[in-house]
Design a protein around this motif. Structure first.
Motif, PDB file in Angstrom:
ATOM      1  N   GLU A 116    -152.873 -39.399  26.039  1.00  0.00           N
ATOM      2  CA  GLU A 116    -151.585 -39.649  25.385  1.00  0.00           C
ATOM      3  C   GLU A 116    -151.836 -40.151  23.969  1.00  0.00           C
ATOM      4  OE1 GLU A 116    -147.694 -42.602  25.798  1.00  0.00           O
ATOM      5  OE2 GLU A 116    -149.154 -42.465  27.425  1.00  0.00           O
ATOM      6  N   ILE A 117    -151.129 -39.576  23.023  1.00  0.00           N
ATOM      7  CA  ILE A 117    -151.261 -39.994  21.624  1.00  0.00           C
ATOM      8  C   ILE A 117    -149.983 -40.704  21.192  1.00  0.00           C
ATOM      9  CG2 ILE A 117    -151.625 -39.246  19.247  1.00  0.00           C
ATOM     10  CD1 ILE A 117    -153.171 -36.855  20.284  1.00  0.00           C
ATOM     11  N   GLU A 118    -150.143 -41.927  20.723  1.00  0.00           N
ATOM     12  CA  GLU A 118    -149.013 -42.729  20.261  1.00  0.00           C
ATOM     13  C   GLU A 118    -149.129 -42.921  18.745  1.00  0.00           C
ATOM     14  OE1 GLU A 118    -147.373 -47.335  20.543  1.00  0.00           O
ATOM     15  OE2 GLU A 118    -148.805 -46.599  22.027  1.00  0.00           O
ATOM     16  N   VAL A 119    -148.061 -42.550  18.052  1.00  0.00           N
ATOM     17  CA  VAL A 119    -148.063 -42.653  16.581  1.00  0.00           C
ATOM     18  C   VAL A 119    -147.045 -43.695  16.146  1.00  0.00           C
ATOM     19  CG1 VAL A 119    -147.786 -41.411  14.409  1.00  0.00           C
ATOM     20  CG2 VAL A 119    -148.712 -40.217  16.412  1.00  0.00           C
ATOM     21  N   GLN A 120    -147.490 -44.616  15.327  1.00  0.00           N
ATOM     22  CA  GLN A 120    -146.603 -45.657  14.806  1.00  0.00           C
ATOM     23  C   GLN A 120    -145.491 -45.047  13.960  1.00  0.00           C
ATOM     24  OE1 GLN A 120    -148.723 -48.871  12.876  1.00  0.00           O
ATOM     25  NE2 GLN A 120    -146.982 -49.386  11.574  1.00  0.00           N
ATOM     26  N   LYS A 121    -144.297 -45.600  14.062  1.00  0.00           N
ATOM     27  CA  LYS A 121    -143.168 -45.116  13.273  1.00  0.00           C
ATOM     28  C   LYS A 121    -143.304 -45.560  11.816  1.00  0.00           C
ATOM     29  CE  LYS A 121    -141.102 -43.497  16.964  1.00  0.00           C
ATOM     30  NZ  LYS A 121    -140.998 -42.032  17.206  1.00  0.00           N
ATOM     31  N   ASN A 122    -142.603 -44.855  10.952  1.00  0.00           N
ATOM     32  CA  ASN A 122    -142.492 -45.231   9.539  1.00  0.00           C
ATOM     33  C   ASN A 122    -143.839 -45.313   8.829  1.00  0.00           C
ATOM     34  OD1 ASN A 122    -139.640 -45.493   9.788  1.00  0.00           O
ATOM     35  ND2 ASN A 122    -139.940 -47.547  10.648  1.00  0.00           N
ATOM     36  N   LEU A 123    -144.699 -44.307   9.038  1.00  0.00           N
ATOM     37  CA  LEU A 123    -145.925 -44.214   8.244  1.00  0.00           C
ATOM     38  C   LEU A 123    -145.546 -44.020   6.785  1.00  0.00           C
ATOM     39  CD1 LEU A 123    -148.159 -41.895  10.481  1.00  0.00           C
ATOM     40  CD2 LEU A 123    -148.232 -44.384  10.303  1.00  0.00           C
ATOM     41  N   GLY A 154    -156.415 -41.427  29.159  1.00  0.00           N
ATOM     42  CA  GLY A 154    -156.854 -41.561  27.775  1.00  0.00           C
ATOM     43  C   GLY A 154    -155.725 -41.998  26.849  1.00  0.00           C
ATOM     44  N   GLN A 155    -156.033 -42.947  25.986  1.00  0.00           N
ATOM     45  CA  GLN A 155    -155.028 -43.468  25.052  1.00  0.00           C
ATOM     46  C   GLN A 155    -155.561 -43.366  23.623  1.00  0.00           C
ATOM     47  OE1 GLN A 155    -151.969 -44.639  25.962  1.00  0.00           O
ATOM     48  NE2 GLN A 155    -152.420 -44.189  28.118  1.00  0.00           N
ATOM     49  N   ILE A 156    -154.722 -42.813  22.750  1.00  0.00           N
ATOM     50  CA  ILE A 156    -155.049 -42.759  21.315  1.00  0.00           C
ATOM     51  C   ILE A 156    -153.857 -43.311  20.553  1.00  0.00           C
ATOM     52  CG2 ILE A 156    -155.589 -41.287  19.337  1.00  0.00           C
ATOM     53  CD1 ILE A 156    -156.862 -39.311  21.276  1.00  0.00           C
ATOM     54  N   ARG A 157    -154.108 -44.291  19.686  1.00  0.00           N
ATOM     55  CA  ARG A 157    -153.038 -44.897  18.875  1.00  0.00           C
ATOM     56  C   ARG A 157    -153.348 -44.667  17.397  1.00  0.00           C
ATOM     57  NH1 ARG A 157    -152.957 -50.107  18.704  1.00  0.00           N
ATOM     58  NH2 ARG A 157    -150.793 -50.174  17.986  1.00  0.00           N
ATOM     59  N   ILE A 158    -152.308 -44.305  16.662  1.00  0.00           N
ATOM     60  CA  ILE A 158    -152.433 -44.071  15.219  1.00  0.00           C
ATOM     61  C   ILE A 158    -151.415 -44.948  14.511  1.00  0.00           C
ATOM     62  CG2 ILE A 158    -152.265 -42.353  13.371  1.00  0.00           C
ATOM     63  CD1 ILE A 158    -152.796 -40.239  15.627  1.00  0.00           C
ATOM     64  N   GLY A 159    -151.852 -45.704  13.518  1.00  0.00           N
ATOM     65  CA  GLY A 159    -150.922 -46.583  12.811  1.00  0.00           C
ATOM     66  C   GLY A 159    -151.485 -47.066  11.487  1.00  0.00           C
ATOM     67  N   PHE A 160    -150.812 -48.055  10.911  1.00  0.00           N
ATOM     68  CA  PHE A 160    -151.250 -48.569   9.611  1.00  0.00           C
ATOM     69  C   PHE A 160    -150.721 -49.986   9.411  1.00  0.00           C
ATOM     70  CE2 PHE A 160    -146.971 -47.901   8.412  1.00  0.00           C
ATOM     71  CZ  PHE A 160    -146.739 -48.514   7.182  1.00  0.00           C
ATOM     72  N   LYS A 161    -151.298 -50.660   8.430  1.00  0.00           N
ATOM     73  CA  LYS A 161    -150.801 -51.943   7.954  1.00  0.00           C
ATOM     74  C   LYS A 161    -150.704 -51.858   6.437  1.00  0.00           C
ATOM     75  CE  LYS A 161    -152.811 -54.811  11.626  1.00  0.00           C
ATOM     76  NZ  LYS A 161    -153.779 -55.905  11.924  1.00  0.00           N
TER      77      LYS A 161
END
Length: 451
Positions: free
Chosen positions: A326-333, A363-370
């Motif tokens: 599962e791929i989780e993408v952070q909102k508001n990149l 399987g877990q994949i997370r994509i995000g930013f700060k």
């Protein structure tokens, strides 16, 4: 030498000269004092010119100052010599001559210092060497001091040592050809100050030339490396492109052969052919990786505002994501100004890497930013096999793979690093074996974000 240092030295000499004038009559004292003041003003004027000059024409500055000092002390020839104490010689480097006085600079190159032992010894002791009347020097043979000076028409001379970092490097001198010349203690001290000024200005020039030479070497090296990099990229591009055609032919011919003979071929006969196809695919990935790596710096400028929400979604849609991941993408990149292909390459390689090295049933994949003050910090996190800390630096190098299985080219992470470096960002990894990895990279706001 600073003006304050000059003033201090002159003041010390003035006190000494004042003591020496105690027995003179008032008119003589006034004349000497007035001359001393003019000499001090001249030296300060020369010093100011040295300090304020950019030294683009140091030779002119030195000759002008030699003339000014020479005319003031009423010498007929003033000059600068350099010592070569290794080869035991001295050479005339600068010279000023009064009208109708013959120059000697061409005749005074690589002069053995054995000819002038008296003044070399004085200079080594940090003292001036003064001959008030050359005709009174002893007759000491054709190589003696008198035999050296008289053919030049010298009646009087004074030489002052030049000392840099406690090392004797040369001297300045003043010849009197038309008359006998005398120098009082103050004038000698002022000439010492002038010698120190010359050492400082020449050293400053040497430092500037050294820095300039280093900068030129650096620029030449950068240009050379740029050309080499361009040639290497061009070579990789051409070779990779040329290799693709025979690979396609091999793959096509084997596929046709298997299809035409599938009824006649048993499992043992097909296995080697499948292995060939696997290696062809592996080679194809490798060639694509080389092409992509060599293309990063070759792209024509096609920068624009890029919505990272969109490009990450587009990248995910192009990848074959297994059902258990599962791929989780952070909102508001963020929206960043740059090249779409380059940024897609970053996420494509990092996400594919997270998929390939995930051994978990869930399987877990997370994509995000700060968002930070001066940059955006992105991350791609997985719960896969993880990486030993000793491999952190190696994984970003071209063709580096931690295992030989699979058809991966080993170029993906090096492509990511090259692109991040192109954008003046940083990339690093935080990982634990058996638990997963997080890849971080930054993109500076100041250079690559637009309102």
């Amino acid at each position: 030498m600073k003006k304050s240092d000059i003033d201090a030295k002159i003041h010390k000499a003035s006190v000494q000269a004042g003591n020496a004038m105690a027995n003179l009559n008032p008119l003589e004292k006034d004349s000497i004092i007035e001359r001393q003041l003019r000499f001090q003003e001249l030296l300060i004027s020369i010093s100011t010119k040295y300090i304020n000059s950019d030294l683009s024409d140091i030779d002119k500055l030195i000759r002008e100052s030699l003339q000014q000092i020479g005319e003031f002390v009423e010498s007929d020839r003033s000059y600068i010599f350099s010592y070569d104490l290794v080869n035991q010689t001295t050479s005339n480097t600068y010279e000023w001559c009064a009208k109708d006085i013959a120059p000697e600079i061409d005749n005074l190159q690589n002069v053995p210092i054995d000819f002038i032992p008296q003044w070399v010894e004085a200079h080594k002791n940090g003292e001036a060497f003064f001959v008030e009347d050359v005709s009174l020097l002893p007759e000491d043979g054709e190589l003696g001091l008198r035999a050296v000076l008289e053919p030049q028409g010298i009646k009087s001379l004074i030489t002052i040592p030049k000392i840099k970092n406690n090392e004797l490097i040369g001297f300045i001198g003043f010849d009197s050809v038309r008359k006998i010349n005398k120098y009082n203690d103050l004038e000698k001290e002022i000439l010492f100050v002038f010698a120190n000024m010359l050492v400082n200005v020449i050293q400053r020039k040497e430092n500037e030339e050294r820095i300039k030479a280093q900068e030129q070497k650096k620029e030449e090296l950068l240009q050379y490396l740029s050309r080499q990099n361009e040639e290497l990229n061009e070579y990789a591009h051409v070779v990779s492109h040329d290799l693709k055609a025979p690979l396609i032919n091999i793959s096509t011919l084997i596929s046709w052969f298997i299809e035409d003979n599938k009824e006649a071929l048993n499992e043992d006969a097909i296995a080697p052919l499948n292995q060939v196809m696997f290696n062809v695919e592996k080679m194809d990935f490798l060639i694509k990786g080389i092409l992509n790596y060599s293309t990063i710096d070759r792209l024509e400028s096609d920068d624009k505002k890029i919505d990272f929400n969109i490009i990450v979604e587009e990248v995910i849609q192009t990848l074959l994501v297994p059902d258990h991941i599962e791929i989780e993408v952070q909102k508001n990149l963020p929206v960043i100004y740059g090249n779409t292909w380059r940024f897609k390459q970053i996420f494509q390689n990092l996400i594919q890497n997270a998929i390939d090295y995930n051994d978990k049933e869930d399987g877990q994949i997370r994509i995000g930013f700060k968002e930070r003050d001066n940059e955006f910090e992105f991350f791609v996190q997985d719960n896969g096999v993880g990486i030993k800390s000793t491999y952190y630096d190696r994984i970003f190098k071209v063709f580096t793979k931690l295992e030989s299985t699979g058809s991966s080219s080993g170029i993906g992470l090096s492509i990511v690093k090259k692109i991040v470096t192109y954008y003046r960002g940083k990339i690093w990894i935080d990982s634990k074996e058996g638990e997963g990895s997080t890849f971080y990279f930054t993109i500076p706001k100041s250079t690559y974000t637009k309102e």
